[in-house]
Design an enzyme around this catalytic site. Structure first.
Site: not given
Ligand code: GLU
Length: 437
Positions: A127
């Protein structure tokens, strides 16, 4: 031209911390860890692997200096956590928000590891975030912030190592800037370094709707399990951003009755069912739901405790807590957001027999189509939307069945079942790979 590499500041790498300080109900890292601990115990996870899986692989904090439009220099803080990359590159959203903290990013990074494993994608979890208030920044400032943050973490970015995607307050345009900055450093175009890009530059059809569509797929399966007919199902959706509004639109199109929706200012309620296309039109014109004609005004708190079949918390973390869980009347909770329910609330919901489709399953549609985007970019061959949606549905519904099977086998909640499935998959990879020393 100056070499961009010489412009980078120092990267400070923090050692993974194993302390469990800051134990509060709304600490997201603790919320994640308590579920992890429960699932790991039930799996009889080896103590060594337990230690490995609970420790983020890498935590990076960078200073992100940018020139504001008024000529002054401002320095923001960027955070980047790789939780586990044993199954593949770290897949992750990247958020711009004042509420970003290291603990939150650590939790979200681990959630991504489990989420990718639940739907069995060849990805690990990470993240990223920058602590800032993007609403006070111009487009040019946001572009400078994005590019500088990208340059600061460029060593860990890459289609084989770390692949960002949109998250809170980031979107396709931000992904385009990351892709361009990375490509300029590499000297050639690398579309697969980010997902959630504009379609014209290698984005996938269906990505924008993917998280909401994934919620629809698993909500339908849960309704079938509880023998609630689709056309009699009532739904309340908290949050009317990308996930909430798409879930509401797709669920309404399937014949479900959307009785309430809300945004950060508050909600609207109509027991006979809101006309979602009209609500979407209203939002386009007025930005907020406030003032939508013919519906009763309710607060976000009230929405969470409405009588309905499916509650979709699709806004932020920690909205269902030990304080309000007892008053939740929904039969199914489909977690569109990451971490909307605290661990303490889980126990209360369990006791009430509420069927919770946990975040790491319910909102995995987004990362699943991100995976499709990454595959398409790397193969240079693009699929039509029907193919994307079909494959998404197949993956989501298989994962739902696998989580149900795990939960039934061990007599646990869907949440712990999902964690057990995910941990088992990541642990299996570690056992096969062994320890590098
Ligand atoms: N931000 C989204 C999540 O928390 C998408 C992550 C992604 O597509 O890599 O799942």
């Amino acid at each position: 031209m100056s070499n961009p590499k010489t412009r980078r500041g120092a990267i400070s790498v923090i050692k993974p911390d194993r302390d469990r300080r800051f134990v509060t109900e709304d600490n997201p890292f603790e919320a994640m860890m308590s579920r992890f601990d429960d699932a790991a115990r039930r799996l009889n996870l080896e103590p060594g692997l337990y230690k490995v899986l609970r420790s983020p692989e890498k935590q990076i904090i960078v200073a992100v200096p940018i020139m504001r439009d008024n000529g002054e220099i401002e320095v923001y803080t960027g955070i980047r956590v790789l939780h586990n990359t044993s199954r593949g590159p770290a897949k992750r959203g990247s958020r711009f928000d004042l509420a970003v903290t290291l603990d939150e990013v650590k939790a979200l990074a681990a959630w991504m590891t489990w989420k990718c494993a639940v739907v069995n994608l060849p990805f690990g979890g990470g993240k990223g975030g920058v602590i800032c208030d993007p609403t006070t920044m111009s487009v040019n400032e946001l572009e400078r912030l994005t590019r500088r943050y990208t340059a600061e973490i460029i060593e860990i970015l890459g289609p084989d190592s770390d692949v960002p995607a949109p998250d809170v307050n980031t979107n396709e345009r931000v992904m385009a800037w990351i892709m361009d900055t990375y490509s300029m450093h590499k000297g050639h175009t690398v579309t697969a370094v980010v997902t959630g890009k504009p379609i014209e530059m290698g984005g996938s059809l269906g990505r924008r709707d993917a998280t909401g569509r994934g919620c629809l797929v698993v909500a339908k399966q849960a309704l079938a399990r509880l023998e609630i007919p689709l056309d009699q199902a009532t739904v309340a959706v908290q949050g009317f951003g990308n996930v909430g509004s798409t879930a509401a639109r797709l669920m309404a199109a399937e014949g479900m009755r959307i009785v309430a929706v809300s945004d950060k200012k508050g909600g609207i309620y109509d027991p006979k069912g809101l006309d979602i296309p009209s609500v979407l039109e209203w939002i386009k014109e007025h930005r907020f739901l406030e003032g939508f004609p013919g519906a009763k005004v309710i607060s976000n708190e009230e929405l969470l405790t409405l009588k309905c079949d499916v509650l979709v918390p699709a806004a932020l973390e920690n909205v269902i807590t030990s304080k309000n869980a007892g008053a939740v009347k929904a039969r199914i909770i489909c977690e569109g957001a990451n971490g909307p329910t605290t661990a303490k609330a889980d126990a209360i919901l369990d006791k009430k027999g509420i069927f919770v489709i946990p975040d790491i399953l319910a909102n995995a549609g987004g990362v699943t189509v991100s995976y499709f985007e990454w595959v398409q970019d790397r193969g240079g061959y693009f699929w039509d939307e029907e193919t994307v949606n079909e494959r998404l549905e197949k993956i989501m519904s298989k994962a739902f069945d696998e989580v149900v099977a795990m939960a039934d086998k061990h007599g646990v909640s869907m949440r712990i079942g999902a964690y057990m499935l995910a941990i088992e998959r990541v642990a299996a990879m570690h056992r096969m790979r062994g320890l590098y020393a």
